[in-house]
Write an enzyme that holds these catalytic residues in place. Structure first.
Site, mmCIF file in Angstrom:
data_model
loop_
_atom_site.group_PDB
_atom_site.id
_atom_site.type_symbol
_atom_site.label_atom_id
_atom_site.label_comp_id
_atom_site.label_asym_id
_atom_site.label_seq_id
_atom_site.Cartn_x
_atom_site.Cartn_y
_atom_site.Cartn_z
ATOM 1 N N LYS A 134 36.259 35.993 32.591
ATOM 2 C CA LYS A 134 36.991 36.401 31.465
ATOM 3 C C LYS A 134 37.145 34.991 30.605
ATOM 4 C CE LYS A 134 40.477 37.759 34.204
ATOM 5 N NZ LYS A 134 39.929 37.854 35.549
ATOM 6 N N THR A 135 37.686 33.974 31.117
ATOM 7 C CA THR A 135 37.575 32.798 30.315
ATOM 8 C C THR A 135 36.285 32.308 29.861
ATOM 9 O OG1 THR A 135 39.674 31.898 31.735
ATOM 10 C CG2 THR A 135 38.428 30.100 30.404
ATOM 11 N N ASP A 182 45.371 33.394 28.847
ATOM 12 C CA ASP A 182 45.244 33.856 30.218
ATOM 13 C C ASP A 182 46.397 34.379 30.996
ATOM 14 O OD1 ASP A 182 43.893 34.225 32.667
ATOM 15 O OD2 ASP A 182 43.511 32.156 32.950
ATOM 16 N N THR A 192 44.695 39.970 35.205
ATOM 17 C CA THR A 192 44.096 40.617 36.614
ATOM 18 C C THR A 192 44.727 41.773 36.865
ATOM 19 O OG1 THR A 192 45.641 39.060 37.761
ATOM 20 C CG2 THR A 192 43.338 38.116 37.316
ATOM 21 N N ARG A 213 32.652 32.944 40.647
ATOM 22 C CA ARG A 213 33.487 31.775 40.971
ATOM 23 C C ARG A 213 33.078 31.507 42.573
ATOM 24 N NH1 ARG A 213 39.339 32.146 39.377
ATOM 25 N NH2 ARG A 213 38.568 31.905 37.435
#
Length: 344
Positions: free
Chosen positions: A72-73, A117, A166, A225
């Site tokens: 997302k980032t 975020d 999230t 990740r």
């Protein structure tokens, strides 16, 4: 212009630019065509970016939802690069009152990206400040206190808010509905993760065989990740115990040492399953009780561990709590208890 003490050259880069030059920071994709997976999302974003650029307008506000570590980032930064605009980044918990938002919004340039975020963790009063800013480009500011206070409305430059969460279910409807573009990122399949491992290995200058990349991908929980984190640890193992290259045998040996099994479950995953299957006879068990049993925070279990366990069919959520499936018992090598029988 910034001069670092002891440096021989003058630096005109921002701190973020210097960080992005580091190899591990470059593991993040830099453009949409480098971003692996999420094909439908990328196609829709590309169309929206091209349309907004063609009209000379800022992109509509964007909401990106999904489990941690899916990109997302990275997507927010890619959108800024594709639009050739600056991006300002913060997180919901950092915005404690209206003054915090005002300082960010009044410093934005026309068309700039403002990335928040964990946007679901905004305090309600702070969240409501976003409503006029997102819809009308205005920021009401209260001057003074008491009967003499008055409200002054500041005009803001047109900007794009990108929110990442999230837990989309915790967003209020008024905030969620103000995002014109809404997407949910899904877990990645093994082929996509293997491609990510190969790309990351190239950035880190790690020789990797395709079977080694696939071995890492299979145990990466569907998350880039995690794949990058495991790659770095497998790289260490290959450097110390092998010839520096990553093949399937090296990857499996390293991952076994890291206690990551063939389903991608780590030690805490197995502790969660063991607690449900053994201590609570397969469940149901409440989240707070489960958190105490495994000595972990409720939010961590719910946001980090549960999504993968649910997606892989190890547990189920019921109105009474979490329940282990036959797949969980089989994975642990435990016989399911007979009805009404306790294993604890």
């Amino acid at each position: 212009m910034i001069r670092t003490p002891g440096a021989d050259v003058e630096r005109i880069q921002t701190p973020r630019a210097r960080v992005d030059d580091e190899p591990e920071a470059r593991l993040r994709p830099q453009a949409l065509d480098e971003f692996v997976g999420q094909d439908a999302l990328k196609a829709q974003l590309e169309m929206a970016i091209r349309a907004a650029s063609g009209r000379g307008e800022p992109l509509d506000h964007v909401l990106l939802a999904g489990p941690p570590g899916l990109g997302k980032t990275s997507l927010a930064r890619i959108i800024a690069r594709e639009l050739d605009v600056r991006i300002t980044e913060t997180a919901g918990p950092a915005l404690e009152d209206k003054k915090d938002i005002a300082s960010f919004l009044t410093s934005l340039e026309p068309g700039q990206i403002f990335f928040v975020d964990e946007i679901h963790r905004l305090p309600r009063a702070v969240e409501e400040t976003f409503y006029p800013a997102m819809e009308d480009g205005q920021l009401p500011v209260t001057l003074g206190v008491g009967p003499g206070a008055k409200v002054v409305t500041l005009d803001l430059p047109a900007f794009t808010l990108i929110g990442a969460t999230t837990r989309a279910g915790l967003l209020t409807a008024p905030l969620r509905d103000r995002f014109g573009i809404q997407h949910r990122l899904d877990l990645y399949n093994a082929d996509e993760l293997a491609a990510i491992v190969v790309r990351s290995a190239g950035v880190l200058k790690v020789p990797v065989h395709m079977d080694g990349a696939r071995a890492i991908a299979e145990r990466s929980r569907g998350t880039p990740r995690v794949a990058n984190r495991l790659l770095k640890r497998v790289r260490d193992y290959a450097q110390v115990e092998g010839d520096g290259s990553v093949d399937a045998a090296t990857a499996y040996a390293a991952l076994d040492m890291l206690e990551v099994d063939h389903e991608g479950l780590d030690r805490l995953d197995r502790e969660i399953l063991h607690a449900i299957c053994v201590r609570f006879s397969g469940g149901p068990v409440g989240l707070s009780t489960l958190a105490v049993a495994v000595h972990e925070e409720q939010d961590t279990i719910e946001d980090v561990y549960e999504p993968y366990l649910l997606q892989r069919g190890f547990i189920q959520r019921t109105p009474r709590g979490r329940v282990a499936t036959p797949h969980a018992f089989a994975h642990l090598g435990i016989e399911p208890p007979a009805s009404g029988q306790s294993l604890f």
